[in-house]
Design an enzyme around this catalytic site. Structure first.
Site, PDB file in Angstrom:
ATOM      1  N   LEU A 255       0.888  -1.164   0.000  1.00  0.00           N
ATOM      2  CA  LEU A 255       0.000   0.000   0.000  1.00  0.00           C
ATOM      3  C   LEU A 255       0.922   1.208   0.000  1.00  0.00           C
ATOM      4  CD1 LEU A 255      -2.691  -0.961   2.697  1.00  0.00           C
ATOM      5  CD2 LEU A 255      -2.891  -1.132   0.212  1.00  0.00           C
ATOM      6  N   ASP A 256       0.628   2.210  -0.812  1.00  0.00           N
ATOM      7  CA  ASP A 256       1.551   3.333  -0.891  1.00  0.00           C
ATOM      8  C   ASP A 256       1.524   4.177   0.385  1.00  0.00           C
ATOM      9  OD1 ASP A 256      -0.387   5.523  -1.149  1.00  0.00           O
ATOM     10  OD2 ASP A 256      -0.780   4.763  -3.156  1.00  0.00           O
ATOM     11  N   TYR A 257       2.423   5.119   0.438  1.00  0.00           N
ATOM     12  CA  TYR A 257       2.677   5.931   1.643  1.00  0.00           C
ATOM     13  C   TYR A 257       1.400   6.573   2.189  1.00  0.00           C
ATOM     14  CZ  TYR A 257       5.324   9.285   4.554  1.00  0.00           C
ATOM     15  OH  TYR A 257       5.849  10.005   5.602  1.00  0.00           O
TER      16      TYR A 257
ATOM     17  N   THR B 109      -1.769   5.620   1.583  1.00  0.00           N
ATOM     18  CA  THR B 109      -2.913   4.710   1.643  1.00  0.00           C
ATOM     19  C   THR B 109      -2.925   3.954   2.969  1.00  0.00           C
ATOM     20  OG1 THR B 109      -2.903   4.441  -0.755  1.00  0.00           O
ATOM     21  CG2 THR B 109      -4.068   2.769   0.509  1.00  0.00           C
TER      22      THR B 109
END
Length: 261
Positions: free
Chosen positions: A102-104, A106
């Site tokens: 999951l990106d930073y 999210t």
């Protein structure tokens, strides 16, 4: 089976870590040092040691659910010193492998496991992932058409990381979506997808000139976030483990049919 795969499947080593240990001369197969990660071994007969510790084949594994907060990277360490998920996890989970990323910015459901074969199978699966998305602006008919029918974007750089090398991207039709609010300033919807491509949702909406303001994964297959507080973990429930076991058995059957090991 390749030696690096054997080590990764039956230990806490990642495939990359297994490669390095082998190449550095720390792996012994039936008493002899092997420095080639591609060395073939018989999973049922071989005796493997890494750094003096025997690698024992195992079927048991642990999977945890982490409610990832915003502002954490899904990586072991960051050269810029930014916070990672391992700063928030208990020490006993430091060797666990995240199932995808999951990106930073999210938050939400992130699965982690001590078995690389589980992580790999889940990452590469088309199991349903459900997200709650808040976007800036209204949901257009063009967006809905793309959600229902899928699309291919030749230039998918918008919405991606500035250092990403991804150019084009194909989006499969969404499993489903539900619009909860659609107004001029912002809209909220739930979407169900079966892929886990790099910043896929952000790239999807960026194609339509819309920024994602908030993104939260609320479930991965049978595993739901429920009331798990942000930054906390839990073990899978009995029913969730049962569903995972069923999935893994189906994966193994498919591999046998394909003649894979």
């Amino acid at each position: 089976m390749r030696l690096n795969k054997y080590i990764a499947h039956h230990s806490s080593y990642s495939r990359r870590e297994a490669d390095k240990a082998i190449q550095d001369g720390y792996a012994r197969v039936d008493g002899e040092i092997q420095d080639n990660p591609a060395t073939q071994v018989d999973e049922k007969e071989v005796i493997v040691y890494v750094s003096g510790k025997q690698i024992t084949p195992r079927d048991k594994y642990t999977v945890i659910v982490y409610n990832k907060p915003k502002g954490e990277l899904v990586t072991k360490s960051d050269p810029k010193g930014r916070r990672t998920i391992y700063d928030g996890l208990d020490k006993q989970y430091k060797h666990f492998i995240p199932v995808g990323r999951l990106d930073y910015a999210t938050e939400g459901v992130l699965l982690l496991t001590d078995a690389s074969k589980i992580a790999t199978a889940l990452m590469n699966s088309n199991l349903e992932r459900i997200y709650k998305v808040k976007i800036k602006g209204e949901i257009t008919s063009e967006m809905e058409s793309a959600m229902m029918n899928g699309m291919t974007i030749d230039d998918a750089s918008a919405g991606g990381h500035s250092h990403s090398k991804i150019t084009s991207m194909t989006f499969a039709p969404f499993i489903g979506y539900k619009i909860q609010k659609s107004e001029h300033n912002y809209s909220v919807l739930k979407i169900a997808i079966s892929e886990g491509q790099n910043r896929e949702i952000r790239r999807f909406f960026a194609h339509f000139g819309t920024d994602v303001a908030d993104l939260k994964r609320i479930s991965f297959a049978e595993v739901e976030l429920n009331n798990l507080p942000t930054g906390k973990t839990r073990f899978l429930s009995r029913s969730e483990y049962s569903a995972l076991t069923t999935f893994m058995k189906a994966e193994q059957k498919l591999k046998r049919e394909r003649g894979e090991k």
